[in-house]
Each structure stands twice: as C-alpha cells, then as structure tokens.
Scaffold this motif. Structure first.
Motif, PDB file in Angstrom:
ATOM      1  N   ALA A  14       0.839  -1.209   0.000  1.00  0.00           N
ATOM      2  CA  ALA A  14       0.000   0.000   0.000  1.00  0.00           C
ATOM      3  C   ALA A  14       0.867   1.250   0.000  1.00  0.00           C
ATOM      4  O   ALA A  14       2.078   1.189   0.197  1.00  0.00           O
ATOM      5  CB  ALA A  14      -0.925   0.001   1.213  1.00  0.00           C
ATOM      6  N   GLY A  15       0.221   2.376  -0.236  1.00  0.00           N
ATOM      7  CA  GLY A  15       0.915   3.655  -0.201  1.00  0.00           C
ATOM      8  C   GLY A  15       1.473   4.053  -1.559  1.00  0.00           C
ATOM      9  O   GLY A  15       1.143   3.458  -2.586  1.00  0.00           O
ATOM     10  N   TYR A  16       2.338   5.055  -1.563  1.00  0.00           N
ATOM     11  CA  TYR A  16       2.825   5.593  -2.836  1.00  0.00           C
ATOM     12  C   TYR A  16       3.781   4.653  -3.568  1.00  0.00           C
ATOM     13  O   TYR A  16       4.019   4.830  -4.760  1.00  0.00           O
ATOM     14  CB  TYR A  16       3.436   6.993  -2.653  1.00  0.00           C
ATOM     15  N   LEU A  17       4.297   3.641  -2.889  1.00  0.00           N
ATOM     16  CA  LEU A  17       5.161   2.643  -3.537  1.00  0.00           C
ATOM     17  C   LEU A  17       4.419   1.320  -3.792  1.00  0.00           C
ATOM     18  O   LEU A  17       5.047   0.311  -4.111  1.00  0.00           O
ATOM     19  CB  LEU A  17       6.400   2.373  -2.684  1.00  0.00           C
ATOM     20  N   LYS A  18       3.105   1.320  -3.652  1.00  0.00           N
ATOM     21  CA  LYS A  18       2.307   0.100  -3.802  1.00  0.00           C
ATOM     22  C   LYS A  18       2.655  -0.624  -5.107  1.00  0.00           C
ATOM     23  O   LYS A  18       2.738  -0.023  -6.169  1.00  0.00           O
ATOM     24  CB  LYS A  18       0.819   0.436  -3.802  1.00  0.00           C
ATOM     25  N   GLY A  19       2.876  -1.935  -4.976  1.00  0.00           N
ATOM     26  CA  GLY A  19       3.167  -2.771  -6.135  1.00  0.00           C
ATOM     27  C   GLY A  19       4.641  -2.845  -6.499  1.00  0.00           C
ATOM     28  O   GLY A  19       5.039  -3.708  -7.280  1.00  0.00           O
ATOM     29  N   ARG A  20       5.453  -1.957  -5.931  1.00  0.00           N
ATOM     30  CA  ARG A  20       6.885  -1.997  -6.211  1.00  0.00           C
ATOM     31  C   ARG A  20       7.497  -3.201  -5.498  1.00  0.00           C
ATOM     32  O   ARG A  20       6.957  -3.741  -4.542  1.00  0.00           O
ATOM     33  CB  ARG A  20       7.574  -0.701  -5.748  1.00  0.00           C
ATOM     34  N   ILE A  21       8.660  -3.607  -5.971  1.00  0.00           N
ATOM     35  CA  ILE A  21       9.295  -4.840  -5.503  1.00  0.00           C
ATOM     36  C   ILE A  21      10.483  -4.550  -4.592  1.00  0.00           C
ATOM     37  O   ILE A  21      11.297  -3.669  -4.873  1.00  0.00           O
ATOM     38  CB  ILE A  21       9.760  -5.688  -6.700  1.00  0.00           C
ATOM     39  N   ILE A  22      10.569  -5.346  -3.525  1.00  0.00           N
ATOM     40  CA  ILE A  22      11.764  -5.397  -2.683  1.00  0.00           C
ATOM     41  C   ILE A  22      12.418  -6.734  -3.021  1.00  0.00           C
ATOM     42  O   ILE A  22      11.860  -7.797  -2.758  1.00  0.00           O
ATOM     43  CB  ILE A  22      11.407  -5.354  -1.186  1.00  0.00           C
ATOM     44  N   ARG A  64      -0.085 -10.999   4.732  1.00  0.00           N
ATOM     45  CA  ARG A  64      -1.267 -10.977   5.604  1.00  0.00           C
ATOM     46  C   ARG A  64      -0.928 -10.306   6.933  1.00  0.00           C
ATOM     47  O   ARG A  64      -1.689  -9.466   7.424  1.00  0.00           O
ATOM     48  CB  ARG A  64      -1.790 -12.388   5.846  1.00  0.00           C
ATOM     49  N   MET A  65       0.205 -10.668   7.506  1.00  0.00           N
ATOM     50  CA  MET A  65       0.612 -10.046   8.764  1.00  0.00           C
ATOM     51  C   MET A  65       0.895  -8.559   8.569  1.00  0.00           C
ATOM     52  O   MET A  65       0.483  -7.727   9.378  1.00  0.00           O
ATOM     53  CB  MET A  65       1.836 -10.771   9.343  1.00  0.00           C
ATOM     54  N   LYS A  66       1.608  -8.227   7.480  1.00  0.00           N
ATOM     55  CA  LYS A  66       1.911  -6.824   7.192  1.00  0.00           C
ATOM     56  C   LYS A  66       0.635  -5.999   7.061  1.00  0.00           C
ATOM     57  O   LYS A  66       0.527  -4.905   7.602  1.00  0.00           O
ATOM     58  CB  LYS A  66       2.729  -6.711   5.896  1.00  0.00           C
ATOM     59  N   GLU A  67      -0.332  -6.543   6.335  1.00  0.00           N
ATOM     60  CA  GLU A  67      -1.591  -5.832   6.145  1.00  0.00           C
ATOM     61  C   GLU A  67      -2.279  -5.596   7.489  1.00  0.00           C
ATOM     62  O   GLU A  67      -2.771  -4.496   7.765  1.00  0.00           O
ATOM     63  CB  GLU A  67      -2.508  -6.619   5.209  1.00  0.00           C
ATOM     64  N   THR A  68      -2.302  -6.603   8.342  1.00  0.00           N
ATOM     65  CA  THR A  68      -2.915  -6.469   9.662  1.00  0.00           C
ATOM     66  C   THR A  68      -2.182  -5.417  10.494  1.00  0.00           C
ATOM     67  O   THR A  68      -2.816  -4.529  11.079  1.00  0.00           O
ATOM     68  CB  THR A  68      -2.900  -7.831  10.397  1.00  0.00           C
ATOM     69  N   ILE A  69      -0.865  -5.517  10.556  1.00  0.00           N
ATOM     70  CA  ILE A  69      -0.059  -4.572  11.344  1.00  0.00           C
ATOM     71  C   ILE A  69      -0.343  -3.135  10.909  1.00  0.00           C
ATOM     72  O   ILE A  69      -0.606  -2.254  11.733  1.00  0.00           O
ATOM     73  CB  ILE A  69       1.448  -4.860  11.161  1.00  0.00           C
ATOM     74  N   PHE A  70      -0.276  -2.900   9.605  1.00  0.00           N
ATOM     75  CA  PHE A  70      -0.431  -1.534   9.126  1.00  0.00           C
ATOM     76  C   PHE A  70      -1.881  -1.049   9.183  1.00  0.00           C
ATOM     77  O   PHE A  70      -2.116   0.151   9.288  1.00  0.00           O
ATOM     78  CB  PHE A  70       0.213  -1.367   7.749  1.00  0.00           C
ATOM     79  N   ASN A  71      -2.836  -1.958   9.196  1.00  0.00           N
ATOM     80  CA  ASN A  71      -4.221  -1.552   9.470  1.00  0.00           C
ATOM     81  C   ASN A  71      -4.343  -1.088  10.916  1.00  0.00           C
ATOM     82  O   ASN A  71      -5.026  -0.112  11.207  1.00  0.00           O
ATOM     83  CB  ASN A  71      -5.212  -2.681   9.189  1.00  0.00           C
ATOM     84  N   TRP A  72      -3.669  -1.797  11.815  1.00  0.00           N
ATOM     85  CA  TRP A  72      -3.698  -1.418  13.228  1.00  0.00           C
ATOM     86  C   TRP A  72      -3.131  -0.012  13.449  1.00  0.00           C
ATOM     87  O   TRP A  72      -3.641   0.740  14.254  1.00  0.00           O
ATOM     88  CB  TRP A  72      -2.902  -2.403  14.069  1.00  0.00           C
ATOM     89  N   ILE A  73      -2.040   0.292  12.749  1.00  0.00           N
ATOM     90  CA  ILE A  73      -1.357   1.570  12.999  1.00  0.00           C
ATOM     91  C   ILE A  73      -1.619   2.611  11.912  1.00  0.00           C
ATOM     92  O   ILE A  73      -0.925   3.622  11.843  1.00  0.00           O
ATOM     93  CB  ILE A  73       0.159   1.369  13.209  1.00  0.00           C
ATOM     94  N   ALA A 112       2.127  -8.697  17.851  1.00  0.00           N
ATOM     95  CA  ALA A 112       1.359  -7.807  18.710  1.00  0.00           C
ATOM     96  C   ALA A 112       1.907  -6.394  18.639  1.00  0.00           C
ATOM     97  O   ALA A 112       3.072  -6.174  18.321  1.00  0.00           O
ATOM     98  CB  ALA A 112       1.420  -8.310  20.146  1.00  0.00           C
ATOM     99  N   ILE A 113       1.034  -5.470  18.984  1.00  0.00           N
ATOM    100  CA  ILE A 113       1.450  -4.081  19.124  1.00  0.00           C
ATOM    101  C   ILE A 113       1.150  -3.660  20.547  1.00  0.00           C
ATOM    102  O   ILE A 113       0.046  -3.887  21.075  1.00  0.00           O
ATOM    103  CB  ILE A 113       0.733  -3.166  18.114  1.00  0.00           C
ATOM    104  N   TYR A 114       2.168  -3.074  21.163  1.00  0.00           N
ATOM    105  CA  TYR A 114       2.061  -2.521  22.509  1.00  0.00           C
ATOM    106  C   TYR A 114       2.160  -1.010  22.414  1.00  0.00           C
ATOM    107  O   TYR A 114       2.799  -0.475  21.517  1.00  0.00           O
ATOM    108  CB  TYR A 114       3.193  -3.061  23.395  1.00  0.00           C
ATOM    109  N   GLN A 115       1.523  -0.332  23.367  1.00  0.00           N
ATOM    110  CA  GLN A 115       1.643   1.118  23.418  1.00  0.00           C
ATOM    111  C   GLN A 115       2.334   1.498  24.718  1.00  0.00           C
ATOM    112  O   GLN A 115       1.975   1.030  25.797  1.00  0.00           O
ATOM    113  CB  GLN A 115       0.276   1.795  23.334  1.00  0.00           C
TER     114      GLN A 115
END
Length: 190
Positions: A14-22, A36-45, A183-186
């Motif tokens: 997602a974002g301005y680099l969406k679809g680009r390759i690492i 799947r994990m990345k999507e969840t993490i970044f939805n959380w934050i 998990a994400i902690y605050q």
C-alpha cells in the motif's frame, strides 16, 4: 491473502510505492513478514503512521521500514548487522529512490545503548533462533527510545512464552498464525 514473497521478491502492499518490488534472497537470517501479517499490522497503525519516525531494529528485507515509508511515515531508521543483507537492503532503497530512510549496519543491542533519538513506532522482529528479543525489549525500556504513547510491534514464536513485557507497555492488539504471535504494545508512561 496470498503471501507475495515469491522468487526472492516482496511486494509493497500500500501507499505511494504500492506494487513496487523489494528484492531479496534466501538467507538463514531472513524471514520476511508475510503480506497478511503486514496488512494487519499496518491496518492497526494506519492512523499513527503518517509523519511518524520509525525504527526497524532487525530490518532484514526492510519490508516493515519500507512499507512504513510508502504509507507516509516521516522517516525510518533500519538496523541490520549482516553485510550481505545490508548491501541488498541498500540496493533496494536506492532502486526505490527513497530518501527518508537511514540504513545502519550495526548490532542492534550495541546501537540502542548509544542512540539518543526517540521513535513513534518501533518494529521488533529479530531472528527467532537468536535470543535477542528480551535483551532488545530491556534496552528499549532502559534507554527510553519510544516516544510517549509510541507503539512497539513484536513478532515472536508462539512457543517462546518467556518474554517479559515492561509494565508500562500496554497490549493494544495481538494476533496469531500457526507458529507466530504478533502484537502491538503502546508505551503508557504517565
């Protein structure tokens, strides 16, 4: 969602680099976070990432730090000790033309002892076979690298139940795969 870590490539989701390759390669120290994990993490934050200062303590492929920048984090610091992984990460950052990332080839534990900066979001996803997660948590707490009300992402094996979380890190969100907890902690120091 299908994990797009195929043929040594990770896609920015997602974002301005969406679809680009690492680009990446097989290495015993590399275990990229699944899409799947990345999507969840970044939805959380998602409401916290814009203009955030991020620290990826064990950057490996750089997927979490680069995804942060793609989603408009202000700046990301990526730490990596392995020379080959660091070189690959450097080449990816150059190819993606990202200017607001600092990649440091260092031992995370050593670096944290001398760091003076504070971060809004910190990613902890160390190699599972090395016993560095607890030491890193301890140093982050001791050195106050986390801004007040900042977020700490921790990825760990479910079987590793001995990790102690500081009292002032409040669990915000947590999920599991068959083998991994994430998990994400605050940080909630008053």
């Amino acid at each position: 969602m299908k994990n797009k870590y195929q043929n040594g490539k990770i896609y920015i989701i997602a974002g301005y680099l969406k679809g680009r390759i690492i680009n990446t390669f097989n290495h015993k120290r590399l275990r990229p976070t699944t899409n799947r994990m990345k999507e969840t993490i970044f939805n959380w934050i998602s409401q916290k990432i814009h203009n955030a200062y991020c620290l990826d303590c064990f950057s490996g492929s750089g997927a979490l730090g680069i995804e942060s920048i793609s989603r408009y984090a202000k700046f990301a610091t990526l730490l990596e000790i392995d020379q080959k992984i660091y070189n690959n990460l450097y080449n990816n950052i150059k190819q993606l033309n990202i200017k607001n990332i600092n990649i440091i080839r260092t031992n995370t534990l050593t670096w944290l002892k001398i760091n003076k900066k504070k971060y809004d979001i910190i990613f902890l996803d160390p190699p599972f076979k090395e016993n560095t997660l607890q030491k890193t948590i301890f140093l982050l707490e001791k050195t106050h690298c986390i801004k007040k009300s900042g977020y700490i992402y921790i990825e760990n094996l479910i079987s590793n139940k001995n990790i102690k979380i500081p009292n002032n890190w409040k669990l915000w969100k947590k999920k599991y795969t068959s083998k991994i907890s994430y998990a994400i902690y605050q940080e909630s120091t008053q």
